[in-house]
Motif scaffolding. Structure first.
Motif, PDB file in Angstrom:
ATOM      1  N   GLU A 109       0.800  -1.227   0.000  1.00  0.00           N
ATOM      2  CA  GLU A 109       0.000   0.000   0.000  1.00  0.00           C
ATOM      3  C   GLU A 109       0.832   1.277   0.000  1.00  0.00           C
ATOM      4  OE1 GLU A 109      -3.341   0.094  -0.238  1.00  0.00           O
ATOM      5  OE2 GLU A 109      -3.259  -2.092  -0.481  1.00  0.00           O
ATOM      6  N   ILE A 110       2.047   1.230   0.519  1.00  0.00           N
ATOM      7  CA  ILE A 110       2.875   2.441   0.615  1.00  0.00           C
ATOM      8  C   ILE A 110       4.057   2.296  -0.324  1.00  0.00           C
ATOM      9  CG2 ILE A 110       4.150   3.979   2.147  1.00  0.00           C
ATOM     10  CD1 ILE A 110       2.485   2.909   4.469  1.00  0.00           C
ATOM     11  N   GLU A 111       4.010   3.008  -1.419  1.00  0.00           N
ATOM     12  CA  GLU A 111       5.047   2.893  -2.445  1.00  0.00           C
ATOM     13  C   GLU A 111       6.411   3.309  -1.886  1.00  0.00           C
ATOM     14  OE1 GLU A 111       5.992   4.467  -6.997  1.00  0.00           O
ATOM     15  OE2 GLU A 111       4.156   5.095  -5.946  1.00  0.00           O
ATOM     16  N   GLY A 112       7.409   2.482  -2.128  1.00  0.00           N
ATOM     17  CA  GLY A 112       8.768   2.775  -1.688  1.00  0.00           C
ATOM     18  C   GLY A 112       9.105   2.273  -0.302  1.00  0.00           C
ATOM     19  N   ASN A 134       7.130  10.403   4.782  1.00  0.00           N
ATOM     20  CA  ASN A 134       6.711  10.592   6.166  1.00  0.00           C
ATOM     21  C   ASN A 134       5.622   9.580   6.522  1.00  0.00           C
ATOM     22  OD1 ASN A 134       8.312  12.791   7.125  1.00  0.00           O
ATOM     23  ND2 ASN A 134       7.137  14.136   5.763  1.00  0.00           N
ATOM     24  N   LEU A 135       5.896   8.779   7.502  1.00  0.00           N
ATOM     25  CA  LEU A 135       4.907   7.831   8.003  1.00  0.00           C
ATOM     26  C   LEU A 135       3.963   8.579   8.940  1.00  0.00           C
ATOM     27  CD1 LEU A 135       4.628   4.806   7.438  1.00  0.00           C
ATOM     28  CD2 LEU A 135       5.786   4.356   9.597  1.00  0.00           C
ATOM     29  N   ASP A 136       2.685   8.313   8.862  1.00  0.00           N
ATOM     30  CA  ASP A 136       1.725   8.971   9.753  1.00  0.00           C
ATOM     31  C   ASP A 136       0.611   7.993  10.121  1.00  0.00           C
ATOM     32  OD1 ASP A 136      -0.214   8.945   7.643  1.00  0.00           O
ATOM     33  OD2 ASP A 136       0.651  10.783   6.844  1.00  0.00           O
ATOM     34  N   SER A 220      12.227   8.571  11.696  1.00  0.00           N
ATOM     35  CA  SER A 220      12.177   9.633  10.705  1.00  0.00           C
ATOM     36  C   SER A 220      12.771   9.074   9.424  1.00  0.00           C
ATOM     37  CB  SER A 220      12.974  10.854  11.196  1.00  0.00           C
ATOM     38  OG  SER A 220      14.327  10.499  11.432  1.00  0.00           O
ATOM     39  N   PRO A 221      12.476   9.720   8.276  1.00  0.00           N
ATOM     40  CA  PRO A 221      12.988   9.176   7.014  1.00  0.00           C
ATOM     41  C   PRO A 221      14.507   8.998   7.048  1.00  0.00           C
ATOM     42  CG  PRO A 221      11.425  10.969   6.624  1.00  0.00           C
ATOM     43  CD  PRO A 221      11.722  10.961   8.092  1.00  0.00           C
TER      44      PRO A 221
END
Length: 395
Positions: A109-112, A134-136, A220-221
């Motif tokens: 579901e989350i590209e990359g 950014n993950l949320d 964090s990224p």
């Protein structure tokens, strides 16, 4: 079906030191550690011997047990009853299958996003991943919902043992072939959903997981971690209690909680900025004494924060290079103790840290440098502090 009581023989005992040893059995019902999952635990019971199995490890293709001896001495050839903690094994299996489902959903579901490793435990497990974005919570809520949809589909979960060549040829298999030791690859299959090499234990269907509840995320990224549990009802109840208590304290309905909290954060930030600007204008009620060539400035302040008053202390030691400066911050809520700042000017020869270490009657603990220490003390009497300084200066 697993049998939690197995009669077998001890074939090897290693590293027998005190109450700990490593044991190998002729028949091993325990699942070894692997795939981020700890090994099975349980008990070993023989004639005049009882051991607590803490872990099961795979070493050079052989299973070994980390055993804490409760009574007796294990010996090669001894017959023992090997009992697995089936309840713990079941929870770890649910957790591990749940992790496969959530990890696959996150990557899909989350590209990359890429899952790097996992840590499976009985209460709460973690997924460590790489993601440049950014993950949320919105992304995680969506992944949690989709993971629970997969669980409710009651898809079969099974294990296939393949050769490395077969594994390399299998389409869509997630595997790091260089990390596989031996000739056999253990693959966990959820048909039309997930295909991954894994050495952990798993349940027989997705429905057996029960459910997924994401408990938090950090990082964090590009480095992130996501924590989750399969104890959904328990955690929903605990979180519900915490939220209801918070709503009562803040005084707002559930749908306003996030916006009210954001407003409180903004107010706190503005107050902090205002306090930073006000610090330089604070003056303290200094009193003065002398010890030899050194002036002693001291103040007892009630209800003030040490951080708010530190500029006033710095100003005093700059104004008086030969001075010793002490400020006690007494809080009515903390009877019998106080925060303190003790500092000296650049021309004063006292080492503040040594003075405090050599003055046990002050019961002061803190950290800092030779010219500045902050901490907490159980001595709120300025008379006692002056007496300690007199002893230090041998007056």
């Amino acid at each position: 079906m697993r049998n939690d009581e197995n009669l077998t023989n001890i074939v090897e005992v290693r590293d027998l030191k005190g109450k700990r040893c490593i044991i190998s059995l002729a028949h091993m019902p325990y699942h070894p550690a692997g795939g981020g999952q700890p090994g099975d635990s349980g008990t070993l019971e023989g004639e005049e011997f009882l051991g607590d199995v803490r872990d099961c490890l795979l070493v050079d293709g052989r299973k070994f047990l980390d055993v804490h001896i409760i009574k007796g001495v294990p010996k090669v050839g001894m017959k023992v009853k090997a009992s697995v903690d089936e309840e713990r094994h079941r929870v770890l299996s649910r957790m591990h299958t749940g992790e496969h489902i959530l990890s696959r959903v996150l990557e899909t579901e989350i590209e990359g996003l890429r899952v790097n490793k996992v840590n499976i435990s009985e209460e709460e497990s973690s997924i460590y991943l790489s993601y440049d974005g950014n993950l949320d919570w919105e992304k995680l809520f969506s992944a949690e919902e989709k993971a629970n949809e997969i669980i409710q589909k009651d898809l079969p979960v099974y294990v296939k043992n393949l050769t490395k060549e077969e594994a390399k040829a299998m389409k869509d298999l997630k595997i790091n072939i260089d990390r596989i030791k031996g000739d056999t690859v253990r693959v966990v299959v959820v048909p039309e959903f997930d295909l991954i090499a894994c050495s952990g234990s798993h349940v027989g269907s997705t429905l057996e997981v029960g459910g997924i509840f994401v408990t938090g995320f950090n990082g964090s990224p590009p480095n992130w971690s996501v924590s989750f549990t399969v104890h959904v009802d328990k955690y929903l109840q605990n979180y519900s209690k915490a939220v209801r208590k918070l709503m009562r304290k803040i005084g707002c309905p559930l749908d306003k909680l996030e916006s009210v909290f954001a407003s409180l954060q903004e107010e706190r930030k503005n107050l902090s900025n205002a306090m930073d600007k006000a610090r330089k204008y604070i003056c303290l009620p200094w009193e003065k004494d002398s010890f030899g060539d050194a002036d002693f400035y001291y103040a007892l302040v009630e209800g003030a924060l040490a951080d708010m008053c530190s500029p006033a202390v710095k100003k005093k030691v700059l104004e008086s290079p030969k001075s010793i400066v002490l400020c006690l911050f007494k809080d009515q809520a903390s009877e019998g103790s106080a925060r303190f700042i003790m500092a000296r000017g650049e021309s004063c020869n006292i080492d503040v840290r040594d003075f405090l270490k050599g003055s046990p009657t002050l019961k002061a603990k803190g950290g800092g440098a030779s010219n500045w220490v902050q901490g907490i003390t159980e001595c709120v009497s300025m008379k006692e502090w002056r007496t300690a300084l007199q002893k230090y200066y041998k007056i």
